[in-house]
Scaffold this motif. Structure first.
Motif, PDB file in Angstrom:
ATOM      1  N   PRO A  85       0.822  -1.217   0.000  1.00 23.98           N
ATOM      2  CA  PRO A  85       0.000   0.000   0.000  1.00 23.98           C
ATOM      3  C   PRO A  85       0.856   1.267   0.000  1.00 23.98           C
ATOM      4  O   PRO A  85       1.867   1.334   0.711  1.00 23.98           O
ATOM      5  CB  PRO A  85      -0.830  -0.105   1.286  1.00 23.98           C
ATOM      6  CG  PRO A  85      -0.131  -1.108   2.135  1.00 23.98           C
ATOM      7  CD  PRO A  85       0.595  -2.030   1.211  1.00 23.98           C
ATOM      8  N   ALA A  86       0.441   2.265  -0.767  1.00 25.31           N
ATOM      9  CA  ALA A  86       1.232   3.489  -0.941  1.00 25.31           C
ATOM     10  C   ALA A  86       1.285   4.331   0.331  1.00 25.31           C
ATOM     11  O   ALA A  86       2.189   5.149   0.496  1.00 25.31           O
ATOM     12  CB  ALA A  86       0.659   4.317  -2.090  1.00 25.31           C
ATOM     13  N   ASN A  87       0.325   4.131   1.245  1.00 20.66           N
ATOM     14  CA  ASN A  87       0.261   4.996   2.435  1.00 20.66           C
ATOM     15  C   ASN A  87       0.825   4.337   3.685  1.00 20.66           C
ATOM     16  O   ASN A  87       0.525   4.747   4.792  1.00 20.66           O
ATOM     17  CB  ASN A  87      -1.196   5.398   2.705  1.00 20.66           C
ATOM     18  CG  ASN A  87      -2.067   4.185   3.018  1.00 20.66           C
ATOM     19  OD1 ASN A  87      -1.938   3.139   2.388  1.00 20.66           O
ATOM     20  ND2 ASN A  87      -2.942   4.307   3.988  1.00 20.66           N
ATOM     21  N   THR A  88       1.651   3.301   3.507  1.00 21.58           N
ATOM     22  CA  THR A  88       2.192   2.620   4.680  1.00 21.58           C
ATOM     23  C   THR A  88       3.351   3.405   5.293  1.00 21.58           C
ATOM     24  O   THR A  88       3.852   4.380   4.707  1.00 21.58           O
ATOM     25  CB  THR A  88       2.668   1.201   4.320  1.00 21.58           C
ATOM     26  OG1 THR A  88       3.068   0.524   5.518  1.00 21.58           O
ATOM     27  CG2 THR A  88       3.846   1.234   3.360  1.00 21.58           C
ATOM     28  N   TYR A  89       3.786   2.961   6.471  1.00 16.83           N
ATOM     29  CA  TYR A  89       5.014   3.486   7.056  1.00 16.83           C
ATOM     30  C   TYR A  89       6.173   2.999   6.186  1.00 16.83           C
ATOM     31  O   TYR A  89       6.146   1.891   5.656  1.00 16.83           O
ATOM     32  CB  TYR A  89       5.152   2.976   8.502  1.00 16.83           C
ATOM     33  CG  TYR A  89       6.415   3.438   9.171  1.00 16.83           C
ATOM     34  CD1 TYR A  89       6.713   4.795   9.242  1.00 16.83           C
ATOM     35  CD2 TYR A  89       7.315   2.529   9.705  1.00 16.83           C
ATOM     36  CE1 TYR A  89       7.886   5.220   9.835  1.00 16.83           C
ATOM     37  CE2 TYR A  89       8.484   2.952  10.304  1.00 16.83           C
ATOM     38  CZ  TYR A  89       8.764   4.302  10.366  1.00 16.83           C
ATOM     39  OH  TYR A  89       9.923   4.726  10.950  1.00 16.83           O
ATOM     40  N   ILE A  90       7.209   3.815   6.073  1.00 13.29           N
ATOM     41  CA  ILE A  90       8.285   3.556   5.104  1.00 13.29           C
ATOM     42  C   ILE A  90       8.987   2.211   5.331  1.00 13.29           C
ATOM     43  O   ILE A  90       9.552   1.627   4.386  1.00 13.29           O
ATOM     44  CB  ILE A  90       9.297   4.727   5.085  1.00 13.29           C
ATOM     45  CG1 ILE A  90      10.133   4.675   3.783  1.00 13.29           C
ATOM     46  CG2 ILE A  90      10.170   4.734   6.335  1.00 13.29           C
ATOM     47  CD1 ILE A  90      10.849   5.960   3.450  1.00 13.29           C
TER      48      ILE A  90
END
Ligand code: PLP
Length: 365
Positions: A85-90
């Motif tokens: 997912p693009a909005n995860t923690y790095i």
């Protein structure tokens, strides 16, 4: 001031028992790969409903060791793609990149902030080997459609379970839903150690053995090195702390749920968008994240009224300098989430009075 998360107060709840456990390790003279880690691995396996837990140094290592083990096993190789997912923690992305695999970003659902499963098939290529789901904020991201996609394209399903110990999908606990899961016991997580710690959970004995070997210098027998491993082990002291805290995790989670339900029914300000809950029993409320179009003034207002908030997270991975090659990509839903989210105080030690004050202050905004 209502703190975002009062870790001191959480520790105080079981301080005597934790100190006894730490002293046991101090007195034993045995600090790595001993009985505390062995019993924690057994306890956490039972908790998740898996056959194997491997304690490691932190959550990022748990995830990167899973991928590295799959490479060792010949399941994937350099240059293969992992959907995330693009909005995860790095950290989810770093685990992929560190293995010279390519993260392929997929937008989340705006309401749950978990990966939008309907957008996954469009991101699959012949090089796709795995999907890494992230149970963000403590809400389970798994569903049966995801399973269908993994079966259809022969993909490994990896769970980033750092924020969701004890969350459930139809009675199955996170960490047991995919082929393998990495979790974190960073002090601020729902099950927090007194420093860095993490674990891999899986029902695949081969994978568990590969992770265990890789995490210990690529060695099963001392000074015999089968692969180029690394040093990523769970300390005995951390395991001793976790053995105590795991006993209280579901009780703590129940209290988090009470606070969350208070917020969900009490916050009625139309300018504040509440999180959408898919399954009330499945969410463990690591974070209670609301959205608002005017975040800066909202946060400032809460601060002036004695309420500490945080942002998870201010900059999405694809806009970070660390991922320059992704900077030109556009993920409008992810970017909207990162512009609008605010995390309200939530923890097992928050009082009803504090929760009521947060609600009252927000409704006055
Ligand atoms: C905390 C976290 C990690 C990394 O865990 P560490 O123990 O800090 O390395 C990975 N993924 C997510 C989603 C996290 O929240």
């Amino acid at each position: 001031m209502i703190k975002f998360l009062d870790i001191q107060k959480i520790t105080d709840k079981n301080a005597t028992e934790i100190k006894e456990a730490i002293n046991r390790v101090v007195d034993s003279g045995w600090y790595l790969l001993g009985s505390e880690v062995a019993s924690f691995e057994e306890n956490f396996s039972k908790f998740c409903g898996v056959s194997s837990t491997v304690g490691v140094a932190n959550g990022l290592d748990a995830l990167r060791l899973i991928l590295r083990a799959y490479i060792e096993m010949g399941v994937m190789q350099e240059g293969d793609e992992v959907i995330v997912p693009a909005n995860t923690y790095i950290a989810s992305l770093l685990a992929i990149s560190d293995n010279k695999l390519t993260p392929v970003l997929v937008e989340p659902d705006i309401n749950t902030c978990n990966i939008n499963v309907t957008k996954i098939e469009g991101a699959i290529s012949p090089r796709t080997k795995a999907i890494m789901i992230v149970h963000l904020y403590g809400q389970c991201a798994y569903n049966s459609e995801l399973k269908r996609i993994c079966d259809k394209y022969d993909l490994k399903l990896i769970e980033d379970n750092a924020q969701a110990q004890g969350a459930k999908y139809k009675g199955v606990v996170t960490g047991a839903l995919g082929d393998a899961a990495g979790t974190s016991f960073y002090p601020g997580k729902n099950l927090g150690a007194f420093g860095d710690a993490g674990a891999v959970t899986t029902n695949d004995p081969k994978l568990a053995a590969a992770v265990r070997t890789l995490a210990n210098y690529g060695s099963r027998t001392k000074y015999v090195n089968e692969t180029m491993g690394l040093n990523s082990r769970l300390d005995e002291i951390q395991a001793a702390v976790l053995n105590v805290k795991l006993k209280y995790l579901m009780e703590d989670t129940a209290r988090r749920r009470e606070i969350a339900y208070k917020y969900l029914s009490g916050i009625t300000n139309p300018k504040v968008i509440l999180p959408q809950v898919e399954d009330k029993n499945g969410h463990v409320w690591h974070l209670f994240v609301v959205r608002t179009g005017n975040r800066e003034s909202f946060q400032q207002y809460l601060h002036e009224n004695g309420i500490q908030t945080l942002i998870h997270y201010p900059i999405p991975p694809h806009k970070q300098n660390a991922y320059k090659e992704l900077n030109s990509l556009s993920f409008p839903i992810t970017e909207k989430i990162h512009r609008e989210v605010v995390s309200l105080p939530i923890s097992p030690v928050m009082t009803d009075l504090e929760a009521d004050k947060v609600i009252e202050v927000i409704n006055r905004w």
